[in-house]
Structure formats: C-alpha cells, structure tokens
Design a protein around this motif. Structure first.
Motif, short mmCIF file in Angstrom:
data_model
loop_
_atom_site.label_atom_id
_atom_site.label_comp_id
_atom_site.label_asym_id
_atom_site.label_seq_id
_atom_site.Cartn_x
_atom_site.Cartn_y
_atom_site.Cartn_z
N LEU A 1 0.66 -1.56 0.12
CA LEU A 1 0.19 -0.32 0.21
C LEU A 1 0.80 1.37 0.35
CD1 LEU A 1 -2.52 -1.61 2.68
CD2 LEU A 1 -2.86 -0.84 0.50
N THR A 2 0.13 1.94 0.35
CA THR A 2 0.84 3.64 0.18
C THR A 2 0.07 4.13 1.06
OG1 THR A 2 0.63 3.99 -2.08
CG2 THR A 2 1.28 5.84 -0.90
N GLY A 3 1.52 4.67 2.54
CA GLY A 3 1.24 4.82 3.46
C GLY A 3 2.07 6.56 3.51
N LEU A 4 1.12 7.54 3.98
CA LEU A 4 2.29 8.49 4.45
C LEU A 4 2.63 9.01 5.59
CD1 LEU A 4 3.43 11.71 3.23
CD2 LEU A 4 0.76 12.43 3.66
N LYS A 5 3.31 9.17 5.77
CA LYS A 5 4.04 9.90 7.00
C LYS A 5 3.56 11.80 7.03
CE LYS A 5 7.19 11.17 10.98
NZ LYS A 5 7.99 12.33 10.55
N PRO A 6 3.74 12.54 8.21
CA PRO A 6 3.76 13.56 7.34
C PRO A 6 4.68 14.29 8.16
CG PRO A 6 1.01 12.73 7.75
CD PRO A 6 2.51 11.93 7.85
N THR A 7 5.14 14.84 8.42
CA THR A 7 5.89 15.99 8.85
C THR A 7 6.04 16.29 10.10
OG1 THR A 7 6.21 17.47 7.28
CG2 THR A 7 7.46 18.41 9.38
N TYR A 8 6.44 16.47 10.74
CA TYR A 8 6.53 16.73 12.27
C TYR A 8 5.18 18.08 12.85
CZ TYR A 8 5.72 16.60 17.21
OH TYR A 8 5.24 16.42 19.03
N GLY A 9 4.19 18.05 12.36
CA GLY A 9 3.38 19.29 13.26
C GLY A 9 2.42 20.10 11.97
#
Lengths: 479, 490
Positions: free
Chosen positions: B187-195
């Motif tokens: 799958l595609t999984g996004l971990k965003p920028t902290y904040g």
C-alpha cells in the motif's frame, strides 16, 4: 547556644491570578463542587495535550521584573515524574533547566532593623496537583482535581535568611509584591500562597553549611516563624546531644508546634525530569518584556518611599495602601484632586470606606464610589457643611437612593442645619433649666461643662460633642 | 461493479451521481469485513450502528447537494484515535473498555468532512511493535500471505485496506508504523512532517515522534485524506501554525521532471538489506531515471545510530506518557487492591503486555538520575546529528529514496523472540521520525509474491511534492493496483 547560626532558604508557591488553568481552559475559581472544574486535559485523559496560558507567562515576567530578576529569552517546561493519585498524569509539568526567571533580589529589614538584601535563585512556572481527601469515616480517599492544573510560580530564595523572623519578613515582602501587582490574590487560607522552608544550623565560624531539612507546606506567617524556630532548636539540641541532622522532609504540626519526619533523602523520588515534548520552548523577546514593564505600576517599595516623603503618611496608613493596589490607586487619585492634607484624608478614608470594606469583606470596586465623589464628601466635612459622621452614612446609603453627590451632600447639609437649630435650642433650654450649675461654672468650676454637654447629647445623640461644648462655652461666657 | 477496487475519487463520483448511496456503500464494506476479517483480525471493533447513522446523514447531505468531496465514504481508524463514545483500546487490555469522551482532531475533521467511521483497526499495543503481534486483541495477518505479519504498529489499518475491507484507513507513525505496514501490505502510506497533523486525541506513545497519517491504495487517495486532516490545531501546541497548508495539487508534469534531483544514500544499501529487495528498489530508481529525473548518490552517515537513539527517546517519553494508566481514573483496574501501591503494581502488571512493560522499563532507566546523560542526552545528540545530516542532504537533492524496510513481511512469530532483529526492520524509517521529516512508502514490486515498498523522503512540509512524485510514478506503473488473490472478489 548563641554561637549557633541558622541558615534558611524558602520556596514559596504562589498561585497566579488567572481566570483559567495553566494548560487548559477550565476555571481556577476556588470552592467549586469537587471535580466540576477539571477538564479532559486536567484529568489527563488519553490523547489530551497541554496548551500554555499566556497570562501565566505575563504574571511570571511581572514578578521577575519586580525582583530585578533575569527573564529567560528561552524557557522550557519539563516533566517531573512521580506517582500520586491526585496527580492525574502521574507527572507534573514544571520547569527545571531554563526557568522563566533567573536571579533577582529583594530588600528586607533584618532583626536589627537594618536593610538586608535577600537573593532569589529562580522562579519557575508549574501546574498544581489536585487534592486528596482522606476519610476515616468512609475508610477511603476522595480525589478532587479542581486544583489540578492551577498555575503556580515557585520562587526559590538563596539560603540568605538567618532567622525565622527574617524568613517571615522576606515572605511578607514577596506577599506584598505579588498582591500589590495582582500577580496573585495571596490568599493563604485558600492555599494561594504556601511555603516550604529549608533549614540548617552551623557554628558562626563554620564555612560549610550544615545538613538541611525541608519543612513542607506551611501556610501562615505565624506558623512559618514557629515551625522554623522549632526546627532550629531541634537541630541545635540534636547536635549538642551528639546526634546528627539527616537530610529529610519534615511536616509541621500546627497543633503540637513540632515538626515530624515525613521521608528521608533515601526514600525521596527520582523525578526523572526531562523536557516536555508536548510543549515547545517559550521564546520571549525584548519587546514583549518591555510592553509588560511599561504596563506595570510603581513597585511597593518605591511606593512606600513616595508615601513617606511626598505625603507624610504614617506607617500604618502606608501598610493599608500597599496591601491593596485598588485602594492605593483610589487614594492616589484622591490625593491628586484634593487639597486636604494626605494624612487627614487617609484617616477619613480609614474610618469610613475602609472600615466598611473590612467589616463586610468587600472589594474597592464593590464600594461604588469614585475618587471625585469622595473628594467632594470630605471637603464638605472640612468646610463644616456636613459632619464627619455623615461620611459613613453617605457610604452606607443604598445604591438605589444615590443621586448626584452634590444633591446628597445638600441633603445632609440641610439635615445638619436643622440639627444645629435643634441643638441651639437644646443648649438654651439646658442653660435655663440649670441655673445652679451655671453659677458653679461662673465660679470657675469648668468641669461642669461636661454636665451641660451630656444633657444636650441626651436628645441629640449623633451630634459632635466638641461642637456642642464650644457653643455652650460661648453662651456661658456671654451670660 | 467491483466497488472494493475503486479509488476515493471514483467512490465520490458514484455517490455524487447517486449510482450508490452512502448507506449502500457502508453496508457493502461492512459485509466485506464480516466475510473476510475472520482470516485477518484487522479490526478490533466495528461501529455498525454509528456508521449507519453517519451514512444516513451523508445521504441527506448528498441529496441536498451540501456534501463535501469525502461525504459518504467509509474509513477505518487505527484504534489509538479517540472516538467519542466508541471504544478506543490502543490495542491494550489496559483500555479494553475505555470510552473516550471526545473525538481526536483527525477523527473530528474526517467526520466533519462527512466520512463514515466504520470501525477501529487492530494495532500493536500502544503502537509499540513492528509486526502487530503485541496487540492484546491478537495477531493480524497479512492478506498477501496469511502466515506473514502485516507489519506494525498500524498493522490492522494496512491489512484492512490491502484486503479492501475499507477504502482507506488512518494510521500513526512513531518510528515507521505507517510506512512499514504499508510496504508489507503493498500500500501507499504517508507519514507527514511532525507538526502537520494534530496529535490531539491520538493516544500518545512518544510525543516528539508520533504523527498521524493515511494508509491508502494510492498516493492520490493519501493526498485527499492528508488535505483533510492537516493544519494547525489550537489544542496541539506542537502543530505548526506558521505553515500555510494549501490543497495538494497533482501538477507535476513531464517537463518539470528534469529539474528534480533524487538522492540515493549509499549507506542505506551497504549492509543488512535483503539483496533481492535492493535489486527491486534499484529497478524502481531506474524507472525514475527513465522518466527523466536526475539521480544522485548521496551520503547519510550515522543512520545506524538511529535505532538505539529512537528506542531511548521513544521509550523515555513512553515511560512518562503511560504513567497515567494507574487504575485510578480510567482504564483497567486490578481486583481488590489492598493498598495504593498494590493498586499501582497489579493494575500495571496485569494491564500492560510484555513489549509495553519492556519499553517502560527501558525509558525509566534511561531517564534515571545517573543514567540520563549517558542515555537520554546522548540520544538527543544523535537525533540532532541525524537531523543535520538530512538538512545537508536536502541542500543537494529534492527527494531521498530508500527501501522502506530491509525485508518483506516476515513470518508470524519469527522475530518475537529476537527484539533486536524486530527493531532493525525500522532502520530506514526511524531516522525520518527523529528528524521530523515527511515520507511516503509506495509499492514498487514483489519478491516471492510479497510486496516491496520504497520510501520517498522529502524536506520539511513538502508533503505535496512527495505525493506528487509518488503519484507520477503510480500514473506510469501499476504496482499499487495489485490486490491479494484471496480478497480480490466481492
């Protein structure tokens, strides 16, 4: 005994006067139904996060400026970890490194009445815990988290204090600063101003400090003095009997006037402080500090000097003013507008408004009187338009009946004029009815005057005896 | 109609054209869960009544034309997002019966957008794990091979989306917990920028690392969810208030690609990586090269220290964050405590699982007086070095490509007795959390019929660029469209 010296440092916990808590929006008002003022944040519900109250920062900076401390440009919060049921997250958000205020000092009068400088190590922000209420009857402990998250400023002095009296002087000075600047309500019964004392003793010429004990939670000036004095004597006796002071926390028992061991250093918690990752560092710039500084009133110490030098007030009068900045603002305004001598003006104030405030536990703003109105009233008294007693009557008048102050004064003046007429006729009657006493007076028995005054007062209770006496003399001397 | 295959955009179109109602769509996915999830155990709870209520509301909005893009589309939330009056267990016995009194910001935003919250997905206990084997509610299986782990800690979310039991899911990523399961499940999984995304209401594991984000079938789907959940939240002081978060526009065009440079950190391929995986990643890189992107070898030294630094910092914060579970106010309480100490000891002994206890102990130790400088402070120094290394790298390149994990999904039980090996499966993802950077994992091939994920790391708050380049790749390839055979039917 006299070659012993005591070394004392105080940690004062000051509850800041903010409407909401330091990290949540719930109210800080005292005395609510238990747990009614605890939000999800205060309860430490999973997933909740702290959000810093800016007013708490402002109050802490004001305090820092008042004690000539250094305001940290960058300040951080840390977590102090320990388990206790009334600490909902089982850590307290506090400050360790980079507290908001570093250094500072205030001056007190020492035992010899000489000015002495007491240095302050730091002042840091933290959240208060809740309260545990142990019930023997129910055999359980109740927890009230209304206080949890209330903003506190912990002020840590250097160990510069040398007697219980000095400690109390220092504490009073800090109390005066925080209440005058409205940093705190300073209410000691409600726990808004509490104190821990670090106490040790040493021989005068010893360079090293002795082992200290920490006395916890002493909540009045009287008990601070008693607790420290007891602890000093306990330590001296212990050492003189060949014992050794151990580093420990002790509790003061107000009823027995003794201190009792609570826990020793070995049992003390390792608080595992670390920077709180939920709160970014507080960055404070010069501009922000300057804005706060510019908005601050004159400090109590400066104010005291000004009242002494410029207004020649008595110490007692000054203390009343420095205890309450609302009163001091009011009187400052009155002094500016009135030509009456300040000392006299203060006496008018104390015997009327201040008396009522104290008796009925009211605030200055509850009195609903402007400095202008007060000026008019007292100048009417000075000009003998109305009597001194009338001030209290005017202050006591129910709000609904108050028209313009001029009209009220006119009303009292008219009443007074009527009174005067009445008194004049009373005096005539008393003199006519008592020829024997008149005779005695003429013979030089001036003491008899009291009799005449008394007879008049019987029928004119509220009148001023001095004025009556003057009038009687005038008439008798002319008879 | 093969609705389970549809993208969010396609589902939105079906709802808008009223070819299907939200109620029907919700029913459709609830039935898939009933049909398939006994094999996977990807859900801890299903909110059937609540989902139906939400769907009715969504249908009314659609009927009156007041709907948003996402109105009526189901989503599953990782069971650490607080959901008002719906059980939120965090994968732990400690919170087995916990009903939060409020919605997490992420949940609230998606509810407000009209999404249907159909259930709460399984996860490693308190998000501590890389295989979803530490959950109190049992292991989760990988839909590609039921003998394999789905990855963790967002294993339930990844497993559910991979088997198409829901169109998309939320996850959280502290050391790789979105990207690694996304990689293991294709799958595609996004971990965003902290904040970027509010942490309010997301049950904390390690506060300075935790970040919520989407796990979906494509970069496009992730972008839609990310756009909805990102932004400053006054309830989270660590959410960013300075960035102007704009809507993600997939506007990367052919003529722009030669202006973009992709960095390949040589250290990431030097050791510890499965050779086949390395080969597949390089094939993907080759494709990017063929598209016209510039490829450049770079150096990211010291990344090997990120695992120890991560475990010190995360455990230290966890030891403090998890102190509140003491049996006093909420959650599990041991039976008949004889005194306060007994209440604390037994509640925590009985309520927490082994992995959680292990990390609480590591963290407590690392913060203890006498050890603080040696462990916690030193870990913070490494964290700074890692961040600086990335900063330097992003002066030269626009993106950094790496494997998401050194292996494909491993066997259930394979690494449970070897903590170090388990921890090493996050070797490429933890540095990104330590630096606070955004990264995505996208599927780029298969090895022994198991998906291989590639990680694309971008500079701070460059999620839009990351989603764009991932989308560019997915427009040209179809690795993201593969569905595990067993679940590829209605």
């Amino acid at each position: 005994m006299s070659d012993w010296e005591s070394v004392i440092g105080l940690e004062i916990h000051i509850q800041l006067m903010t409407k909401s808590k330091i990290f949540s929006a719930s109210s800080t008002a005292y005395g609510a139904v238990p747990n009614e003022q605890a939000s999800y944040v205060d309860l430490g519900m999973p997933g909740t996060l702290p959000v810093l109250n800016e007013i708490a920062i402002k109050k802490a900076i004001e305090f820092g400026l008042a004690i000539n401390g250094q305001i940290s440009k960058r300040s951080i919060f840390a977590r102090k970890n320990y388990f206790y049921p009334d600490l909902p997250k089982n850590y307290q958000i506090s400050q360790l490194d980079l507290p908001i205020v570093e250094g500072g000092h205030i001056n007190i009068q020492n035992d010899q009445n000489i000015a002495k400088r007491i240095n302050i190590l730091r002042a840091h922000l933290e959240e208060d815990a809740g309260k545990s209420i142990h019930s023997k009857k129910d055999n359980c402990t109740f927890i009230d988290l209304n206080r949890a998250g209330t903003p506190l400023l912990e002020v840590v002095s250097q160990p510069d204090l040398r007697s219980a009296k000095e400690a109390v002087e220092y504490m009073k000075k800090i109390h005066e600063i925080v209440t005058f600047l409205k940093i705190s309500d300073g209410n000691m019964q409600e726990g808004s101003f509490r104190c821990d004392a670090n106490v040790s003793v040493k021989k005068h010429d010893d360079k090293e400090l002795g082992t200290r004990t920490e006395l916890k939670n002493i909540n009045s000036f009287k008990f601070v003095e008693k607790a420290i004095n007891f602890e000093i004597q306990r330590q001296i006796k212990l050492i003189e009997d060949g014992g050794r002071v151990i580093q420990e926390t002790r509790l003061y028992d107000e009823n027995k006037n003794i201190t009792k061991s609570m826990r020793s250093k070995e049992e003390a918690n390792d608080y595992r402080y670390f920077p709180d990752p939920d709160l970014p560092p507080i960055e404070i710039d010069e501009k922000f500090i300057k804005e706060i500084k510019d908005g601050m009133p004159m400090l109590p110490d400066e104010k005291r000097v000004s009242y002494q030098k410029n207004h020649a007030l008595t110490d007692e009068q000054i203390n009343i003013l420095l205890n309450n900045s609302d009163i001091s603002n009011f009187i400052d305004d009155v002094m500016k507008k009135s030509k009456i001598e300040p000392k006299k003006l203060m006496n008018y104030f104390i015997s009327s408004i201040y008396l009522k405030m104290n008796k009925e536990n009211l605030l200055m703003q509850d009195m609903m009187i402007t400095p202008d109105d007060f000026c008019e009233i007292i100048s009417a008294v000075e000009n003998k338009k109305i009597s001194k007693g009338n001030i209290k009557q005017i202050i006591d008048m129910p709000l609904t009946s108050t028209g313009s102050i001029e009209k009220i004064i006119e009303k009292f003046k008219k009443a007074q004029d009527d009174d005067q007429k009445n008194i004049n006729s009373l005096i005539d009657k008393v003199i006519n009815d008592n020829p024997k006493q008149v005779e005695d007076y003429k013979k030089g028995k001036t003491k008899i005057l009291g009799f005449f005054v008394g007879q008049v007062l019987k029928n004119a209770k509220d009148s001023d005896p001095g004025t009556i006496k003057e009038k009687i003399i005038k008439i008798l001397d002319n008879v | 109609m093969d609705i389970y295959k549809k993208s969010l955009r396609e589902l939105a179109a079906l709802l808008n054209s009223k070819e299907i109602s939200s109620k029907e769509l919700t029913k459709y996915f609830l039935e898939r869960i009933t049909k398939f999830d006994s094999k996977l155990n990807s859900f801890i709870s299903i909110n059937e009544d609540y989902a139906n209520q939400q769907a009715d509301k969504a249908d009314k909005l659609i009927a009156s034309g007041k709907n948003n893009f996402l109105t009526g589309i189901p989503i599953a939330h990782k069971d650490l997002f607080s959901t008002k009056d719906i059980f939120t267990t965090c994968g732990s016995k400690m919170l087995e019966h916990y009903l939060p009194p409020y919605d997490a910001t992420v949940v609230k935003k998606l509810n407000d957008a009209g999404m249907i919250s159909i259930g709460k997905t399984n996860m490693d206990e308190f998000a501590m794990g890389s295989s979803n084997e530490s959950s109190y509610f049992g292991d989760v299986k990988n839909p590609w091979n039921l003998e394999k782990v789905p990855g963790g800690s967002s294993g339930g979310s990844a497993s559910a989306v991979a088997a198409r039991l829901c169109p998309v899911a939320s996850g959280s990523d502290t050391g790789g917990s979105i990207r690694q399961p996304a990689a293991f499940c294709g799958l595609t999984g996004l971990k965003p920028t902290y904040g970027s995304v509010s942490r309010y209401g997301m049950i904390a594991y390690a506060s300075s690392l935790d970040q919520g984000g989407p796990i979906g079938k494509s970069a496009e789907d992730c972008a839609v969810i990310f756009d909805e959940i990102k932004g400053f939240d006054k309830n989270d002081s660590t959410s960013n208030y300075q960035i102007d978060f704009k809507k993600t526009r997939m506007d990367l065009s052919k003529k722009d690609v030669n202006k973009i440079t992709i960095g390949i950190p040589k250290e990431y391929f030097s050791q510890g990586i499965d050779e086949d995986i390395s080969k597949i990643i390089f094939q993907a890189i080759e494709e990017f090269k063929n598209f016209g992107f510039n490829i450049k070898e770079i150096t990211l030294p010291d990344h090997g220290y990120s695992i120890p630094a991560y475990y010190i910092i995360a455990s230290a914060e966890a030891s403090s964050n998890l102190s509140r579970y003491d049996g006093v106010k909420f959650g599990y309480r041991c039976k008949d405590p004889i005194n306060l100490e007994d209440l604390y000891f037994r509640t925590r002994k009985e309520g927490f699982g082994t992995e959680v206890k292990k990390r609480i102990m590591i963290g407590t130790y690392a913060l203890s007086s006498g050890f603080y400088d040696e462990y916690y402070m030193r870990a913070l120094k490494i964290r700074r070095i890692i961040r600086d290394n990335f900063k330097k790298a992003f002066q030269e390149v626009d993106f950094i490509f790496s494997p998401t994990s050194p292996t494909t999904a491993f066997n259930l039980g394979e690494k449970t007795s070897n903590a170090l090996e388990m921890y090493l499966s996050d070797i490429y993802t933890t540095p990104v959390n330590l630096a606070g950077l955004p990264a995505i994992s996208i599927p780029v091939g298969f090895n022994n019929e198991l998906p291989v994920g590639m990680q694309i790391i971008g500079d701070y708050f460059s999620e839009s660029n990351i989603l764009n380049i991932a989308n560019y790749f997915q427009k040209e390839t179809d690795w993201h469209n593969y569905i595990p055979e067993e679940f590829n039917h209605e």
